[in-house]
Design a protein around this motif. Structure first.
Motif, PDB file in Angstrom:
ATOM      1  N   ALA A  10       1.008  -0.684  -0.028  1.00 41.41           N
ATOM      2  CA  ALA A  10       0.473  -0.262  -0.533  1.00 41.41           C
ATOM      3  C   ALA A  10       1.196   1.304  -0.346  1.00 41.41           C
ATOM      4  O   ALA A  10       0.402   2.502  -0.552  1.00 41.41           O
ATOM      5  CB  ALA A  10      -0.934  -0.134   1.330  1.00 41.41           C
ATOM      6  N   ILE A  11       1.930   1.086   0.565  1.00 40.32           N
ATOM      7  CA  ILE A  11       3.168   2.162   0.656  1.00 40.32           C
ATOM      8  C   ILE A  11       4.013   2.500  -0.571  1.00 40.32           C
ATOM      9  O   ILE A  11       3.935   2.098  -1.018  1.00 40.32           O
ATOM     10  CB  ILE A  11       3.988   2.039   2.247  1.00 40.32           C
ATOM     11  CG1 ILE A  11       3.063   2.193   3.202  1.00 40.32           C
ATOM     12  CG2 ILE A  11       4.844   3.153   1.821  1.00 40.32           C
ATOM     13  CD1 ILE A  11       3.785   1.455   4.176  1.00 40.32           C
ATOM     14  N   GLY A  12       3.012   3.819  -1.259  1.00 38.93           N
ATOM     15  CA  GLY A  12       3.720   4.491  -2.008  1.00 38.93           C
ATOM     16  C   GLY A  12       2.804   4.204  -3.468  1.00 38.93           C
ATOM     17  O   GLY A  12       3.015   4.347  -4.631  1.00 38.93           O
ATOM     18  N   ASN A  13       1.456   3.557  -3.379  1.00 36.70           N
ATOM     19  CA  ASN A  13       1.051   3.477  -4.402  1.00 36.70           C
ATOM     20  C   ASN A  13      -0.232   3.937  -3.309  1.00 36.70           C
ATOM     21  O   ASN A  13      -1.094   3.923  -2.810  1.00 36.70           O
ATOM     22  CB  ASN A  13       0.694   1.378  -4.021  1.00 36.70           C
ATOM     23  CG  ASN A  13       1.805   1.053  -5.099  1.00 36.70           C
ATOM     24  OD1 ASN A  13       2.269   1.147  -5.953  1.00 36.70           O
ATOM     25  ND2 ASN A  13       2.614   0.111  -4.424  1.00 36.70           N
ATOM     26  N   SER A  14      -1.443   4.435  -4.958  1.00 40.21           N
ATOM     27  CA  SER A  14      -2.488   5.349  -4.981  1.00 40.21           C
ATOM     28  C   SER A  14      -3.030   4.129  -4.367  1.00 40.21           C
ATOM     29  O   SER A  14      -3.188   3.123  -4.746  1.00 40.21           O
ATOM     30  CB  SER A  14      -2.970   5.735  -6.495  1.00 40.21           C
ATOM     31  OG  SER A  14      -3.086   4.970  -6.944  1.00 40.21           O
ATOM     32  N   ILE A  15      -4.775   4.336  -4.420  1.00 36.49           N
ATOM     33  CA  ILE A  15      -5.698   3.230  -4.169  1.00 36.49           C
ATOM     34  C   ILE A  15      -6.038   2.758  -4.866  1.00 36.49           C
ATOM     35  O   ILE A  15      -6.483   1.593  -5.490  1.00 36.49           O
ATOM     36  CB  ILE A  15      -6.810   4.073  -2.853  1.00 36.49           C
ATOM     37  CG1 ILE A  15      -7.402   3.213  -2.546  1.00 36.49           C
ATOM     38  CG2 ILE A  15      -7.452   5.358  -4.407  1.00 36.49           C
ATOM     39  CD1 ILE A  15      -8.236   2.881  -1.395  1.00 36.49           C
ATOM     40  N   GLY A  16      -5.907   3.637  -6.667  1.00 34.38           N
ATOM     41  CA  GLY A  16      -6.401   2.940  -7.671  1.00 34.38           C
ATOM     42  C   GLY A  16      -5.051   2.169  -8.039  1.00 34.38           C
ATOM     43  O   GLY A  16      -5.365   0.894  -8.781  1.00 34.38           O
ATOM     44  N   GLU A  17      -3.604   1.542  -8.364  1.00 34.41           N
ATOM     45  CA  GLU A  17      -3.333   0.844  -8.208  1.00 34.41           C
ATOM     46  C   GLU A  17      -3.189  -0.033  -7.051  1.00 34.41           C
ATOM     47  O   GLU A  17      -2.825  -1.213  -7.870  1.00 34.41           O
ATOM     48  CB  GLU A  17      -1.990   1.839  -7.783  1.00 34.41           C
ATOM     49  CG  GLU A  17      -1.058   2.570  -8.705  1.00 34.41           C
ATOM     50  CD  GLU A  17      -0.152   3.679  -8.617  1.00 34.41           C
ATOM     51  OE1 GLU A  17       0.980   3.682  -9.476  1.00 34.41           O
ATOM     52  OE2 GLU A  17       0.176   4.275  -7.763  1.00 34.41           O
ATOM     53  N   LEU A  18      -3.522   0.365  -6.162  1.00 39.72           N
ATOM     54  CA  LEU A  18      -4.413  -0.699  -5.004  1.00 39.72           C
ATOM     55  C   LEU A  18      -4.893  -1.305  -5.485  1.00 39.72           C
ATOM     56  O   LEU A  18      -4.912  -3.282  -5.210  1.00 39.72           O
ATOM     57  CB  LEU A  18      -4.011  -0.228  -3.212  1.00 39.72           C
ATOM     58  CG  LEU A  18      -4.234  -1.927  -2.724  1.00 39.72           C
ATOM     59  CD1 LEU A  18      -3.224  -2.656  -2.486  1.00 39.72           C
ATOM     60  CD2 LEU A  18      -4.831  -0.979  -1.238  1.00 39.72           C
ATOM     61  N   THR A  19      -6.272  -1.254  -6.030  1.00 38.30           N
ATOM     62  CA  THR A  19      -7.794  -2.109  -6.760  1.00 38.30           C
ATOM     63  C   THR A  19      -6.915  -2.843  -7.719  1.00 38.30           C
ATOM     64  O   THR A  19      -7.358  -3.775  -7.682  1.00 38.30           O
ATOM     65  CB  THR A  19      -8.360  -0.727  -6.114  1.00 38.30           C
ATOM     66  OG1 THR A  19      -7.970   0.044  -7.957  1.00 38.30           O
ATOM     67  CG2 THR A  19      -8.665  -0.211  -5.289  1.00 38.30           C
ATOM     68  N   ALA A  20      -6.209  -2.370  -8.680  1.00 38.93           N
ATOM     69  CA  ALA A  20      -6.009  -2.535  -9.564  1.00 38.93           C
ATOM     70  C   ALA A  20      -5.354  -3.869  -9.645  1.00 38.93           C
ATOM     71  O   ALA A  20      -5.650  -5.364  -9.762  1.00 38.93           O
ATOM     72  CB  ALA A  20      -6.011  -1.893 -10.860  1.00 38.93           C
TER      73      ALA A  20
END
Length: 188
Positions: A10-20
């Motif tokens: 999660a750290i360093g990633n946007s919520i969009g990147e995490l959900t993808a």
């Protein structure tokens, strides 16, 4: 052999990147549909701090722990089992099966989305499918999020404090946070 699903961050990633990244993993094994006969005890335990043990020794290979985590479920009586299509073995869990260790957020107020990654390498977004609750335990309040198949992840204290800061900054009464269209109180 390389891991099929390396741990999510999660750290360093946007919520969009995490959900993808979560969506790219696909569905977990259907342990909720596997109902073999109970075969005994696995000799395994998940300690309160999230350390997995086998016959008293810590399992030091994170990839092995992540693999076992994929076939873990919680039974209706509250016990935990490792299950495959052919066997079901009890595993002792001292608190919760997982720990939420990292967080990313986007938006404000009722538009906020909160993503978490777990010590199992999985990720989720707090919301209707993964509600947040706080229960009172002998060790004090325990913030938890539903993961899958009856399993829960306890939030690491720094994450709980970060959620409390959000709740205070947004002035919610009672104290709580919004995520994915739902409001979650932060007290037991």
């Amino acid at each position: 052999m390389p891991e099929r699903h390396p741990p999510l961050e999660a750290i360093g990633n946007s919520i969009g990147e995490l959900t993808a990244a979560i969506a790219a993993r696909g569905e977990p094994p259907p342990v909720d549909r596997w109902n073999p006969e109970h075969c005994g005890h696995s000799g395994m335990r998940i300690a309160r701090d999230g350390t997995w043990y086998h016959e008293g020794s810590p399992i030091n290979r994170p990839a092995m722990v992540r693999l076992f985590a994929t076939v873990l479920r919680r039974e209706s009586d509250g016990s935990h089992v490792l299950v495959t299509p052919a066997e079901k073995l009890t595993i002792d869990v001292e608190a919760t099966a997982f720990r939420a260790t990292q967080m990313t957020t986007s938006g404000d107020g009722d538009q906020r989305r909160i993503g978490l990654t777990l010590d199992s390498g999985d990720g989720l977004v707090i919301g209707p499918d993964h509600p947040l609750s706080v229960i009172e335990t002998d060790a004090g309040p325990s913030p938890r999020v539903a993961v899958r198949f009856g399993l829960e992840a306890e939030l690491a204290r720094p994450l709980y404090y970060e959620l409390a800061e959000i709740a205070l900054a947004e002035g919610h009464n009672p104290a709580g946070v919004w995520s994915d269209g739902m409001f979650f109180g932060l007290s037991a």
